[in-house]
Design a protein around this motif. Sequence first.
Motif, mmCIF file in Angstrom:
data_model
loop_
_atom_site.group_PDB
_atom_site.id
_atom_site.type_symbol
_atom_site.label_atom_id
_atom_site.label_comp_id
_atom_site.label_asym_id
_atom_site.label_seq_id
_atom_site.Cartn_x
_atom_site.Cartn_y
_atom_site.Cartn_z
ATOM 1 N N LYS A 62 2.175 -0.725 -4.649
ATOM 2 C CA LYS A 62 0.846 -1.195 -5.047
ATOM 3 C C LYS A 62 -0.186 -0.076 -5.013
ATOM 4 O O LYS A 62 -1.124 -0.056 -5.804
ATOM 5 C CB LYS A 62 0.398 -2.331 -4.117
ATOM 6 N N ARG A 63 -0.051 0.826 -4.067
ATOM 7 C CA ARG A 63 -0.983 1.926 -3.950
ATOM 8 C C ARG A 63 -0.195 3.223 -3.863
ATOM 9 O O ARG A 63 1.009 3.225 -3.584
ATOM 10 C CB ARG A 63 -1.883 1.765 -2.725
ATOM 11 N N THR A 68 -2.996 0.907 7.223
ATOM 12 C CA THR A 68 -2.118 1.678 8.106
ATOM 13 C C THR A 68 -2.579 3.128 8.157
ATOM 14 O O THR A 68 -2.796 3.739 7.104
ATOM 15 C CB THR A 68 -0.655 1.637 7.620
ATOM 16 N N ILE A 69 -2.716 3.650 9.371
ATOM 17 C CA ILE A 69 -3.010 5.065 9.584
ATOM 18 C C ILE A 69 -1.772 5.672 10.240
ATOM 19 O O ILE A 69 -1.327 5.226 11.292
ATOM 20 C CB ILE A 69 -4.236 5.278 10.495
ATOM 21 N N PHE A 70 -1.217 6.698 9.616
ATOM 22 C CA PHE A 70 0.011 7.283 10.130
ATOM 23 C C PHE A 70 -0.271 8.388 11.148
ATOM 24 O O PHE A 70 -1.153 9.217 10.959
ATOM 25 C CB PHE A 70 0.851 7.873 8.991
ATOM 26 N N PHE A 71 0.494 8.367 12.221
ATOM 27 C CA PHE A 71 0.512 9.482 13.161
ATOM 28 C C PHE A 71 1.956 9.949 13.289
ATOM 29 O O PHE A 71 2.853 9.417 12.643
ATOM 30 C CB PHE A 71 -0.070 9.084 14.524
ATOM 31 N N GLY A 112 -10.105 -1.426 11.670
ATOM 32 C CA GLY A 112 -9.308 -2.638 11.804
ATOM 33 C C GLY A 112 -7.917 -2.521 11.214
ATOM 34 O O GLY A 112 -7.321 -3.503 10.764
ATOM 35 N N ALA A 113 -7.367 -1.318 11.219
ATOM 36 C CA ALA A 113 -6.019 -1.077 10.701
ATOM 37 C C ALA A 113 -5.055 -0.887 11.869
ATOM 38 O O ALA A 113 -5.451 -0.898 13.044
ATOM 39 C CB ALA A 113 -6.010 0.147 9.795
ATOM 40 N N ALA A 157 3.516 0.441 4.078
ATOM 41 C CA ALA A 157 2.080 0.760 4.026
ATOM 42 C C ALA A 157 1.549 0.728 2.600
ATOM 43 O O ALA A 157 0.414 0.286 2.369
ATOM 44 C CB ALA A 157 1.831 2.127 4.652
ATOM 45 N N LEU A 158 2.333 1.167 1.652
ATOM 46 C CA LEU A 158 1.863 1.265 0.266
ATOM 47 C C LEU A 158 1.950 -0.053 -0.492
ATOM 48 O O LEU A 158 1.472 -0.150 -1.628
ATOM 49 C CB LEU A 158 2.654 2.341 -0.481
ATOM 50 N N ASN A 159 2.519 -1.054 0.127
ATOM 51 C CA ASN A 159 2.594 -2.375 -0.496
ATOM 52 C C ASN A 159 1.782 -3.433 0.246
ATOM 53 O O ASN A 159 1.894 -4.624 -0.050
ATOM 54 C CB ASN A 159 4.057 -2.835 -0.595
ATOM 55 N N GLU A 160 0.929 -3.003 1.186
ATOM 56 C CA GLU A 160 0.091 -3.948 1.923
ATOM 57 C C GLU A 160 -1.049 -4.465 1.057
ATOM 58 O O GLU A 160 -1.571 -3.746 0.213
ATOM 59 C CB GLU A 160 -0.480 -3.264 3.168
#
Length: 354
Positions: free
Chosen positions: A241-242, A294-297, A314-315, A351-354
């Motif tokens: 999606k993104r 989503t924030i990746f670490f 709020g992620a 994350a890219l399909n949320e």
Amino acid sequence: MKFRIHHLAILSLSALLIAAGCGNNAVNSSTTTNASGAAEATALPESSKLNIKVSFYPIYEFTKNVAGDLADVEALIPAGIEPHDWEPTAKDMAEISDADMLIYNGAGMEGWVDQVLESVSGTPLITVEASKGLDIMEGTEEEEEEADHHHEEGEHVHEEGEHAHEEGEHAHEEHSHDHGGLDPHVWLNPTLAIQEVRNIEAALAAAAPEHAEDFKTNADAYVAKLEQLDQEFKDGLKDTKRKDFITQHAAFGYLAKQYGLTQVPIAGLSPEQEPSAANMSKIVEFAKEHKVKTIFFETLVSSSVADTIAKEIGAKAAVLNPIEGLTEEDRSQNLDYLGIMRQNLEALKSALNE
């Protein structure tokens, strides 16, 4: 002052290591580079088994899969240690000098390698830069801005006298793990990992030509797995999606480019680098505007920056692993490069399909 001591220790070892290397190495040759960038060397005696030191985990994985049982392969950087923070000890230097080959990623990843190569100059050690010949990308704008900032601070400190000069040397040590403006994380793109494997194969075949067919067979088998991995990434990411994702460490530029994604890094190439307040503000604004969830670490370093941004918008925070070293948890689950890359794929798809 610590930097001075370490630097002098390395230089003082040079004569000792050259003498030790000339007496102990199985390879009796100098190393040259052919047109393709692969190492060339006089062949080992047929009875010899290659003694290979590699820099950190991905290079270990690639080398071990090519060498099979025909070499003893050992990583210099222990599991669980962030490779940007590591520097060789006197013991490491002696082990490198005793080895037949040193294989490293290059492209600025191993900030210590130039000193090591200078120290063992004149020995029979074969050195192999696995990323030789690859199209290496420049670092991110944020990384360059931070580098300029540290450079200006260093110049200011230098003007304040001898005591401040020593502090400046300490500061130089603290920031000596930058990549010279280059992005070294080529192993996170499976197609570039294949090229590294082929470079390693060529180097091993040059050092032990009687085993060249074995190395080729091993490399072909592993390359087939990397090609399958590449196809999985293509299939898994083509219709998301993104296409943008936020990550704490700017390690995923090659992966993003390969699969049509956009990496939005909080900080630059070095995982210990603190992002500027301005960049933090930009990331928060971007995340809110694009409804990022989503924030990746990453593993091996603190997730505090990613956690802070995730909490503010709020992620949630999730792992996207740059595979710079295995954690104890990875080892307990018998994970390897391929397994962790597949975990990364699933994390990105989610994350890219949320």
